[in-house]
Design a protein around this motif. Structure first.
Motif, PDB file in Angstrom:
ATOM      1  N   UNK A 180       0.853  -1.185   0.000  1.00 24.71           N
ATOM      2  CA  UNK A 180       0.000   0.000   0.000  1.00 24.71           C
ATOM      3  C   UNK A 180       0.887   1.232   0.000  1.00 24.71           C
ATOM      4  N   UNK A 181       0.334   2.345  -0.464  1.00 25.79           N
ATOM      5  CA  UNK A 181       1.115   3.588  -0.476  1.00 25.79           C
ATOM      6  C   UNK A 181       1.414   4.059   0.941  1.00 25.79           C
ATOM      7  N   UNK A 182       0.421   3.910   1.842  1.00 27.58           N
ATOM      8  CA  UNK A 182       0.636   4.344   3.224  1.00 27.58           C
ATOM      9  C   UNK A 182       1.750   3.539   3.880  1.00 27.58           C
ATOM     10  N   UNK A 183       1.771   2.236   3.637  1.00 23.59           N
ATOM     11  CA  UNK A 183       2.836   1.399   4.190  1.00 23.59           C
ATOM     12  C   UNK A 183       4.186   1.773   3.593  1.00 23.59           C
ATOM     13  N   UNK A 184       4.202   2.071   2.287  1.00 23.72           N
ATOM     14  CA  UNK A 184       5.454   2.456   1.645  1.00 23.72           C
ATOM     15  C   UNK A 184       5.994   3.755   2.241  1.00 23.72           C
ATOM     16  N   UNK A 185       5.105   4.709   2.493  1.00 26.02           N
ATOM     17  CA  UNK A 185       5.552   5.973   3.095  1.00 26.02           C
ATOM     18  C   UNK A 185       6.154   5.741   4.481  1.00 26.02           C
ATOM     19  N   UNK A 186       5.488   4.910   5.266  1.00 23.26           N
ATOM     20  CA  UNK A 186       5.993   4.655   6.616  1.00 23.26           C
ATOM     21  C   UNK A 186       7.304   3.895   6.580  1.00 23.26           C
ATOM     22  N   UNK A 213      -4.692   1.582  12.624  1.00 22.08           N
ATOM     23  CA  UNK A 213      -3.833   1.001  11.601  1.00 22.08           C
ATOM     24  C   UNK A 213      -4.596   0.329  10.478  1.00 22.08           C
ATOM     25  N   UNK A 214      -5.865  -0.033  10.717  1.00 18.55           N
ATOM     26  CA  UNK A 214      -6.635  -0.717   9.679  1.00 18.55           C
ATOM     27  C   UNK A 214      -6.859   0.165   8.459  1.00 18.55           C
ATOM     28  N   UNK A 215      -6.833   1.474   8.649  1.00 17.54           N
ATOM     29  CA  UNK A 215      -7.028   2.393   7.522  1.00 17.54           C
ATOM     30  C   UNK A 215      -5.894   2.305   6.508  1.00 17.54           C
ATOM     31  N   UNK A 216      -4.757   1.707   6.904  1.00 14.18           N
ATOM     32  CA  UNK A 216      -3.621   1.557   5.986  1.00 14.18           C
ATOM     33  C   UNK A 216      -3.622   0.209   5.281  1.00 14.18           C
ATOM     34  N   UNK A 217      -4.595  -0.644   5.586  1.00 13.29           N
ATOM     35  CA  UNK A 217      -4.640  -1.989   5.023  1.00 13.29           C
ATOM     36  C   UNK A 217      -5.477  -1.991   3.746  1.00 13.29           C
ATOM     37  N   UNK A 248     -21.164  -5.349  -7.662  1.00 15.28           N
ATOM     38  CA  UNK A 248     -21.215  -4.348  -6.588  1.00 15.28           C
ATOM     39  C   UNK A 248     -20.485  -4.855  -5.345  1.00 15.28           C
ATOM     40  N   UNK A 249     -19.791  -3.963  -4.684  1.00 14.85           N
ATOM     41  CA  UNK A 249     -19.050  -4.298  -3.476  1.00 14.85           C
ATOM     42  C   UNK A 249     -19.544  -3.425  -2.332  1.00 14.85           C
ATOM     43  N   UNK A 250     -19.980  -4.076  -1.263  1.00 13.82           N
ATOM     44  CA  UNK A 250     -20.305  -3.361  -0.034  1.00 13.82           C
ATOM     45  C   UNK A 250     -19.048  -3.370   0.828  1.00 13.82           C
ATOM     46  N   UNK A 251     -18.391  -2.233   0.904  1.00 10.31           N
ATOM     47  CA  UNK A 251     -17.159  -2.118   1.680  1.00 10.31           C
ATOM     48  C   UNK A 251     -17.448  -1.377   2.975  1.00 10.31           C
ATOM     49  N   UNK A 252     -17.293  -2.066   4.089  1.00 12.94           N
ATOM     50  CA  UNK A 252     -17.465  -1.460   5.417  1.00 12.94           C
ATOM     51  C   UNK A 252     -16.072  -1.305   5.990  1.00 12.94           C
ATOM     52  N   UNK A 253     -15.556  -0.093   5.947  1.00 12.19           N
ATOM     53  CA  UNK A 253     -14.150   0.109   6.290  1.00 12.19           C
ATOM     54  C   UNK A 253     -13.912   1.566   6.667  1.00 12.19           C
ATOM     55  N   UNK A 254     -12.813   1.837   7.354  1.00 12.58           N
ATOM     56  CA  UNK A 254     -12.476   3.226   7.694  1.00 12.58           C
ATOM     57  C   UNK A 254     -11.992   3.975   6.470  1.00 12.58           C
ATOM     58  N   UNK A 255     -11.982   5.295   6.550  1.00 15.35           N
ATOM     59  CA  UNK A 255     -11.432   6.106   5.467  1.00 15.35           C
ATOM     60  C   UNK A 255      -9.955   5.766   5.305  1.00 15.35           C
ATOM     61  N   UNK A 256      -9.552   5.528   4.073  1.00 17.47           N
ATOM     62  CA  UNK A 256      -8.166   5.174   3.821  1.00 17.47           C
ATOM     63  C   UNK A 256      -7.976   4.721   2.394  1.00 17.47           C
ATOM     64  N   UNK A 257      -6.888   3.980   2.155  1.00 14.70           N
ATOM     65  CA  UNK A 257      -6.515   3.617   0.793  1.00 14.70           C
ATOM     66  C   UNK A 257      -7.495   2.652   0.151  1.00 14.70           C
ATOM     67  N   UNK A 258      -8.097   1.765   0.936  1.00 11.43           N
ATOM     68  CA  UNK A 258      -9.074   0.838   0.370  1.00 11.43           C
ATOM     69  C   UNK A 258     -10.244   1.593  -0.236  1.00 11.43           C
ATOM     70  N   UNK A 259     -10.775   2.553   0.508  1.00 12.31           N
ATOM     71  CA  UNK A 259     -11.874   3.355  -0.015  1.00 12.31           C
ATOM     72  C   UNK A 259     -11.461   4.119  -1.270  1.00 12.31           C
TER      73      UNK A 259
END
Length: 463
Positions: free
Chosen positions: A215-221, A364-368, A382-393
């Motif tokens: 993920x981009x967030x993981x790469x930055x960290x 940390x889940x927002x980076x997954x 169609x995909x129902x994505x229940x997730x925090x704001x982040x790279x997946x969204x």
């Protein structure tokens, strides 16, 4: 003439699971980009699932060597996976004294074992793997060593090989090390252990020539960690500010040849809205918010709840099975599968009316970014994505027409379900894809070959 890379992956067919896909697809396509992999993997893996069907995807022309591990079998691991627990209620209940004593002993044994087996139990593979890898590198020239983890102990193995043979080292972080240390069941969560593992991570990053994240967030960290590790090494030798390893983001992806068509006989004879989830249910993929939404839907529109079919395919922790209990009080049709071979799980998903994607609200889940996201997109459902704001969204909105909802938006999820169930009679919905070619396994392997070649070019400049 192709260059050669020693490709170290503990997870490799016939081992099953999501992490295996990345390794097997890289080795399948690397020869197309001028790299011949020699795969080093484990001979007797201590893993929860096997998937013999994945062997069909192994490039028949690559060399595979296997080394035995001294780990206990996975059944033994699970037996001692429980944490040490004790409550005042248990202590005054005489009938449970023996049970409590056994639980305490199990917890104590687990803690001692995990304190020794750092960063993970697979470290018991490293000694024999090092011997086998050394024989391979002495027998035939290799231009680079590539290690994918978890297990993160394999990164230590890669560092030992670099120190001995001087070959460029590339580390592929399929997951974030410290996130895994915090949440995985087979890790110790004590503060001193976390500090010890953080030091291990900095040490391997200081030895790496290139680092890859999913993920981009993981790469930055990881880029920040690499710079810190290099600076610490430079200060120790009095060389001023060090230059850290290069860090790239290579997402997980999908292989177009794996994506099945919707079954010809699939006409949803039951007239239910079929929602499919594939993969493991555990803390970071908590299904609790979805269950809460179904309970809310049942309270508001009980006639719709009876037309909902939820299909789960994959392993579940006992805690997640308990979270599903409230569904027993609703007319929802719940179908549970254990781990399915990859091709069967994909066909199950292809025959759905919509797909379910879950990420918890834990830190940390927002980076997954779940690996299955890209296969979900390729299925055009169609995909129902229940997730925090982040790279997946962000990926969902950019590359598909899917619906992302916050983990705390129970009403929003219930409304989404109501809308889809009411629209079921209109027939299956197909979502258009939006530029998914960069996530094909071939395109991703091309990017990996660029990283490998970059390390070779840098090595030649130094010489």
């Amino acid at each position: 003439m192709n260059r050669r890379v020693l490709f170290i992956s503990y997870a490799f067919p016939p081992t099953g699971g999501g992490g295996v896909q990345r390794a097997v697809k890289f080795t399948k396509y690397l020869p197309q980009f001028g790299w011949e992999p020699t795969v080093l993997t484990v001979a007797n893996p201590s893993v929860p699932v096997q998937d013999d069907s994945l062997l069909a995807d192994v490039n028949p022309n690559i060399q595979i060597v296997r080394a035995r591990t001294w780990e206990p079998g996975y059944r033994w691991k699970r037996r001692f996976a429980g944490s040490r627990k004790s409550t005042s209620e248990d202590s005054i209940d005489g009938s449970r004294t023996a049970v409590n004593w056994k639980q305490s002993l199990k917890g104590w044994t687990r803690e001692r074992a995990m304190l020794w087996m750092q960063p993970d139990p697979q470290v018991l593979w490293n000694r024999s793997a090092f011997r086998v890898a050394s024989r391979v590198l002495k027998r035939q020239h290799h231009d680079a060593v590539f290690v994918t983890g978890p297990p993160f102990s394999s990164f230590l193995l890669g560092c030992d090989l670099k120190r001995k043979f001087g070959v460029p080292l590339i580390l592929d972080f399929r997951d974030e090390w410290m996130l895994a240390c915090r949440y995985l069941d087979n890790h110790q969560h004590l503060g001193d252990v976390a500090r010890r593992q953080h030091a291990m991570m900095l040490d391997v990053l200081a030895n790496a020539d290139a680092v890859i994240a999913t993920t981009r967030a993981s790469a930055d960290e990881l880029g920040e960690h690499c710079q810190r590790a290099a600076s610490e090494v430079a200060s120790e030798v009095g060389a001023g500010r060090g230059v850290g390893a290069s860090v790239s983001c290579i997402h997980n992806g999908f292989d177009p040849g794996d994506i099945p068509a919707r079954s010809a006989c699939k006409a949803n004879e039951s007239k239910r809205f079929r929602l499919v989830y594939t993969g493991t249910l555990w803390r970071l993929t908590d299904i609790g918010p979805f269950v809460d939404a179904v309970v809310r839907l049942h309270e508001l529109h009980p006639e719709l709840t009876g037309r909902l079919e939820l299909v789960l395919a994959g392993r579940r922790t006992p805690e997640q099975d308990a979270v599903l209990k409230p569904l027993d009080r609703t007319p929802v049709f719940l179908l549970r599968h254990d781990y399915l071979p990859h091709e069967e799980a994909l066909q199950l998903a292809a025959d759905a009316d919509a797909l379910l994607l879950l990420l918890s609200g834990d830190e940390g889940a927002e980076r997954v970014v779940p690996a299955k996201l890209f296969e979900y997109l390729a299925l055009k459902l169609p995909v129902l994505a229940i997730c925090p704001e982040g790279e997946t969204n962000e990926l969902l909105w950019k590359h598909g027409r899917e619906y992302g909802l916050r983990v705390d938006d129970v009403v929003g999820v219930a409304n989404w379900l109501a809308e889809k169930i009411r629209g079921l009679d209109a027939g299956p919905v197909e979502c258009g894809e939006r530029d998914l070619e960069p996530f094909t396994r071939s395109a991703l392997t091309s990017r990996l070959s660029d990283v490998l070649s970059g390390c070779m070019d840098a090595e030649q400049e130094v010489r």
